[in-house]
Scaffold this active site. Structure first.
Site, PDB file in Angstrom:
ATOM      1  N   GLY A  69      40.067   7.494  -6.911  1.00 43.56           N
ATOM      2  CA  GLY A  69      41.299   7.345  -6.143  1.00 43.56           C
ATOM      3  C   GLY A  69      42.199   6.271  -6.720  1.00 43.56           C
ATOM      4  O   GLY A  69      42.280   6.073  -7.943  1.00 43.56           O
ATOM      5  N   SER A  70      42.880   5.569  -5.842  1.00 43.47           N
ATOM      6  CA  SER A  70      43.909   4.627  -6.274  1.00 43.47           C
ATOM      7  C   SER A  70      43.368   3.428  -7.039  1.00 43.47           C
ATOM      8  O   SER A  70      44.134   2.739  -7.714  1.00 43.47           O
ATOM      9  CB  SER A  70      44.715   4.153  -5.065  1.00 43.47           C
ATOM     10  OG  SER A  70      45.463   5.224  -4.524  1.00 43.47           O
ATOM     11  N   ALA A  71      42.070   3.149  -6.950  1.00 45.99           N
ATOM     12  CA  ALA A  71      41.503   2.069  -7.755  1.00 45.99           C
ATOM     13  C   ALA A  71      41.684   2.354  -9.245  1.00 45.99           C
ATOM     14  O   ALA A  71      41.763   1.433 -10.070  1.00 45.99           O
ATOM     15  CB  ALA A  71      40.025   1.882  -7.424  1.00 45.99           C
TER      16      ALA A  71
END
Length: 485
Positions: A215-217
């Protein structure tokens, strides 16, 4: 008559010589095959006729051996078994060995040549030395902080020393007690069946053997690629990203959870986690550029070991632009282990230089004499030093002014990035909550720890799951433990 006796004696001598030759052939050329034959019970008896060496955390052994009085004399025991199972693995008389118990089996069983007093001593004498000890890089306080933070929820934590690559914590939850698998008999086989049937899969090492959509990591990786490739020259300047952003070659609109993402700068896109900006930047970098960037962080490496094997973290090498856009925000087929994402944070914290992660500090004899010392080793230059400095500033902004506020520690410089990874059919599954971070004490010239946390938390309300809400407090607890050591 005497002539016949001489003939008989000569024939007997030939038989004797043939017998000696065959015995020599067996001992010289077939010994290894016979020793490894599953029907050779003597090998198994010999393996368990002495205590196994120990695995240590700091100066304290987290393993032991007990004399059962049975034919297979010594069984493995474990102190705080569930806490350290993702590090030690198990050593079972029935099911073999895993993780460190497997990777360092030669040392622990006493058969490794490095333990012998003289070269080739074991080959000449066919003997084993007392089992040696394996000293890990794990810090007990950090391991406990991670384990207690997960509190039985499905997920994992990996923490590294950015400057050395030493693994400071490696936790998988829920866990199990490896001692229940140590011996033989129905008690062990029943435990094996129970653990393998459990829906929570407690024997799965989620920290190094399970991959998740990051995801956004993952946007930290895409940001590094954009800066290194010159697609972004000023992180604070507006980008040309439209909102809504339509995935290239499709009519699919990529949504944002955050507001104000139209033409947002890279720094702002990291702070509030804009999908549109980061997807657009990934397409501008291009597939070849993204593949080069992810490789620098360790993605697509099939051979990473710590010394236990680590599952391959994936970034596809053959994608259309719309797939590349999704992959650049940690979706589509992008997948990473928690250790891999800790490596991402570690590379940023260490000025762009990614050190090879390692779980073993040194190997000693039974008496404590060091026979093998694991040194620090550079793994990859993940990004330019200037890029790392810019990303450090952006990750600090995430914690101080953005989505990572729950990781803040008073008086400490903390950089982080949240992630909420969608999965399941039509993204219907409960998202995975990610948080990657690093921390630097005020009196230190460098960050002392980098950490990645993933929480599956399948029982939670979808709306309540976020990296900042679920994973960041666990990361904070691990970083606080690191700062106190």
């Amino acid at each position: 008559m005497i002539r016949y006796i001489r003939h008989a004696a000569g024939f007997c001598l030939l038989l004797l010589l043939a017998l000696l030759a065959n015995a020599g052939r067996v001992q010289l050329f077939e010994a290894d095959e016979l020793n490894s034959n599953s029907a050779n019970r003597r090998t198994t008896i010999d393996r368990y006729d002495q205590p196994r060496g120990n695995i240590l955390v700091g100066d304290e052994p987290v393993t032991g051996s007990k004399d059962t009085g049975e034919q297979l004399a010594y069984e493995r025991t474990y102190r705080h078994g569930p806490l350290y199972a993702p590090v030690t693995g198990y050593a079972s008389q029935t099911y073999g060995t895993t993780l460190l118990e497997n990777a360092e089996d030669g040392v622990l069983s006493g058969s490794a040549p490095v333990l012998a007093p003289l070269p080739l001593w074991g080959d000449l004498t066919r003997s084993r030395q007392p089992g040696g000890d394996v000293v890990t890089t794990i810090e007990d306080s950090m391991q406990r902080a991670a384990y207690e933070g997960l509190d039985g929820r499905r997920g994992a934590v990996a923490a590294l020393d950015p400057a050395t690559g030493r693994i400071l914590a490696l936790v998988s939850s829920p866990s199990y007690d490896p001692e229940v698998l140590s011996g033989t008999g129905s008690r062990v086989t029943d435990a094996w069946d129970r653990l393998n049937r459990a829906p929570s899969r407690p024997m799965l090492n989620r920290a190094i053997r399970q991959t998740y959509p990051p995801g956004s990591a993952f946007k930290i990786v895409t940001a590094a690629a954009a800066l290194d490739a010159g697609v972004v020259t000023d992180p604070d300047a507006d980008t040309d990203t439209p909102s809504p952003y339509v995935l290239p070659g499709t009519s699919t609109v990529l949504p944002n959870e955050a507001k104000g993402c139209e033409k947002a700068s890279l720094a702002e896109a990291i702070r509030v986690s804009c999908n549109t900006v980061m997807a657009h930047l990934g397409v501008q970098v291009g597939l070849d550029g993204m593949l080069e960037a992810v490789g620098g962080f360790g993605f697509n490496d099939n051979d990473l070991k710590i010394p236990s094997r680590v599952a391959r973290s994936n970034f596809d090498g053959d994608m259309s632009d719309d797939q590349l856009a999704q992959s650049s925000i940690g979706q589509f087929d992008t997948a990473a282990t928690p250790l891999q994402m800790a490596m991402v944070a570690s590379a940023v914290a260490n000025g762009g230089e990614l050190m090879r992660p390692r779980l073993v500090d040194r190997v000693t004899t039974e008496d404590g004499d060091t026979v093998r010392q694991q040194g620090d080793d550079s793994y990859h230059r993940a990004m330019n030093p200037t890029t790392a400095q810019q990303l450090q500033r952006m990750m600090v902004d995430v914690v101080e002014n953005g989505t990572g506020a729950n990781a803040a520690i008073d008086g400490v410089t903390v950089g982080g990035k949240t992630g909420t990874a969608q999965h399941g059919i039509d993204n219907s599954g409960t998202p995975y909550a990610w948080f990657i971070a690093w921390a630097q004490a005020p009196d230190s010239g460098r960050p002392v720890v980098a950490v990645a946390v993933v929480v599956e938390d399948a029982a939670a309300d979808r709306a309540d799951v976020s990296g900042g809400g679920n994973a960041a407090p666990i990361a904070r607890a691990v970083m606080e433990a690191a700062l106190e050591d």
